[in-house]
Design a protein around this motif. Structure first.
Motif, mmCIF file in Angstrom:
data_model
loop_
_atom_site.group_PDB
_atom_site.id
_atom_site.type_symbol
_atom_site.label_atom_id
_atom_site.label_comp_id
_atom_site.label_asym_id
_atom_site.label_seq_id
_atom_site.Cartn_x
_atom_site.Cartn_y
_atom_site.Cartn_z
ATOM 1 N N ASP A 149 37.308 37.508 49.522
ATOM 2 C CA ASP A 149 37.827 36.454 50.388
ATOM 3 C C ASP A 149 38.789 35.519 49.654
ATOM 4 O O ASP A 149 39.423 34.667 50.278
ATOM 5 C CB ASP A 149 36.675 35.637 50.991
ATOM 6 N N ASP A 150 38.924 35.689 48.334
ATOM 7 C CA ASP A 150 39.878 34.900 47.542
ATOM 8 C C ASP A 150 41.227 35.630 47.582
ATOM 9 O O ASP A 150 41.458 36.585 46.831
ATOM 10 C CB ASP A 150 39.374 34.774 46.107
ATOM 11 N N THR A 151 42.122 35.180 48.448
ATOM 12 C CA THR A 151 43.385 35.902 48.658
ATOM 13 C C THR A 151 44.278 35.898 47.423
ATOM 14 O O THR A 151 45.042 36.841 47.204
ATOM 15 C CB THR A 151 44.147 35.293 49.847
ATOM 16 N N GLY A 152 44.182 34.870 46.606
ATOM 17 C CA GLY A 152 44.981 34.837 45.385
ATOM 18 C C GLY A 152 44.487 35.860 44.376
ATOM 19 O O GLY A 152 45.268 36.609 43.779
ATOM 20 N N PHE A 153 43.177 35.937 44.204
ATOM 21 C CA PHE A 153 42.614 36.857 43.221
ATOM 22 C C PHE A 153 42.774 38.315 43.664
ATOM 23 O O PHE A 153 43.046 39.200 42.837
ATOM 24 C CB PHE A 153 41.134 36.551 42.995
ATOM 25 N N ILE A 154 42.619 38.572 44.938
ATOM 26 C CA ILE A 154 42.696 39.958 45.415
ATOM 27 C C ILE A 154 44.093 40.540 45.160
ATOM 28 O O ILE A 154 44.242 41.735 44.889
ATOM 29 C CB ILE A 154 42.313 40.028 46.914
ATOM 30 N N LYS A 155 45.117 39.701 45.220
ATOM 31 C CA LYS A 155 46.474 40.160 44.915
ATOM 32 C C LYS A 155 46.609 40.526 43.430
ATOM 33 O O LYS A 155 47.309 41.476 43.070
ATOM 34 C CB LYS A 155 47.486 39.074 45.283
ATOM 35 N N LYS A 156 45.920 39.782 42.570
ATOM 36 C CA LYS A 156 45.948 40.086 41.138
ATOM 37 C C LYS A 156 45.272 41.433 40.865
ATOM 38 O O LYS A 156 45.723 42.213 40.018
ATOM 39 C CB LYS A 156 45.238 38.983 40.351
ATOM 40 N N VAL A 157 44.196 41.709 41.586
ATOM 41 C CA VAL A 157 43.517 42.999 41.440
ATOM 42 C C VAL A 157 44.438 44.124 41.887
ATOM 43 O O VAL A 157 44.517 45.174 41.236
ATOM 44 C CB VAL A 157 42.196 43.021 42.246
ATOM 45 N N GLU A 158 45.157 43.895 42.970
ATOM 46 C CA GLU A 158 46.098 44.912 43.454
ATOM 47 C C GLU A 158 47.155 45.209 42.387
ATOM 48 O O GLU A 158 47.493 46.382 42.147
ATOM 49 C CB GLU A 158 46.774 44.435 44.737
ATOM 50 N N VAL A 159 47.672 44.181 41.737
ATOM 51 C CA VAL A 159 48.675 44.373 40.686
ATOM 52 C C VAL A 159 48.085 45.180 39.524
ATOM 53 O O VAL A 159 48.736 46.079 38.968
ATOM 54 C CB VAL A 159 49.205 43.015 40.186
#
Length: 240
Positions: free
Chosen positions: A8-18
């Protein structure tokens, strides 16, 4: 690889995607990543498409937490590769009970995720090459998915294979001969008449081992030490 990430942390989930995309480029392994801020949305589409090669789940989330989500994924997809990402170590034991293949702390995600995905990729390739135990007689050939086997027992002249729902098949042979054809890193004698699949262990207490189909097996006293050592070694591959 098809990878679902739920946080649910939209900032962190983008980092995982990267981090996953970086791994994909370096490994030369194409990866399709889908991001979900709510596990319920993942479940809604789960029956409409094939499962993912890996599920990377946060633990503490509103509505449906990661542990509850993992249980529902496991019910629908027996062999799912579930990885927990958390800021807290206290959920490691509950994660083990839903048979997660790894549990990593969020501050280590950049270092841990590539290694975990690489291991999953290697294991999946190995599983696809030798994923079944074949029973062959003069009148039939039967292939039993190795991952679905919970345990095997010697019953009179037969070896009987058991899965989550009960008996899967039987072969007129010996446990010794069957064991030779099974992956020794996962299958283990607990007494002279029974072999278990360590992947499906949910508890080991005293001289009793319990599998995820709720069946308990008594460990031979002579084998008890070796069984505990082998189970610890197997579980030690997971980074709790």
């Amino acid at each position: 690889m098809r990878i679902a990430v739920v946080d649910d942390d939209t900032g962190f989930i983008k980092k995982v995607e990267v981090a996953i995309e970086d791994y994909s480029r370096k490994a030369g392994e194409a990866a399709a990543v889908r991001l979900f801020s709510d596990g319920g949305i993942l479940l809604e589409g789960h029956g409409q498409e094939r499962g993912y090669d890996a599920y990377i789940l946060d633990v503490e989330m509103p509505k449906l937490d990661g542990l509850g989500l993992a249980r529902q994924i496991r019910e629908r997809e027996e062999g799912a590769n579930i990885i927990f990402l958390s800021s807290f170590g206290k959920y490691a034991l509950p994660a083990y009970k839903v048979r997660a293949c790894d549990y990593i702390m969020k501050e280590r995600y950049q270092a841990e995720i590539p290694a975990i995905l690489d291991r999953i990729r290697t294991e999946e390739r190995s599983r696809n090459e030798d994923a079944c135990y074949t029973i062959q007689t003069a009148s039939m050939v039967e292939r039993l998915p190795i991952d679905e086997i919970r345990y095997l027992t010697k019953e009179k002249k037969y070896v009987v294979f058991y899965g989550k729902e009960g008996q899967m098949g039987r072969a007129r042979t010996t446990l010794e001969k069957v064991y030779e054809k099974l992956p020794h890193e996962r299958f283990l004698y607990v007494n002279k008449g029974c072999i278990i699949n360590m992947k499906h262990i949910i508890s080991l207490k005293s001289e009793i081992v319990t599998l995820d189909n709720k069946v308990e097996h008594v460990i031979s006293r002579l084998m008890a030490h070796d069984v505990r050592v082998e189970v610890a070694r197997y579980l030690g591959k997971m980074k709790w």
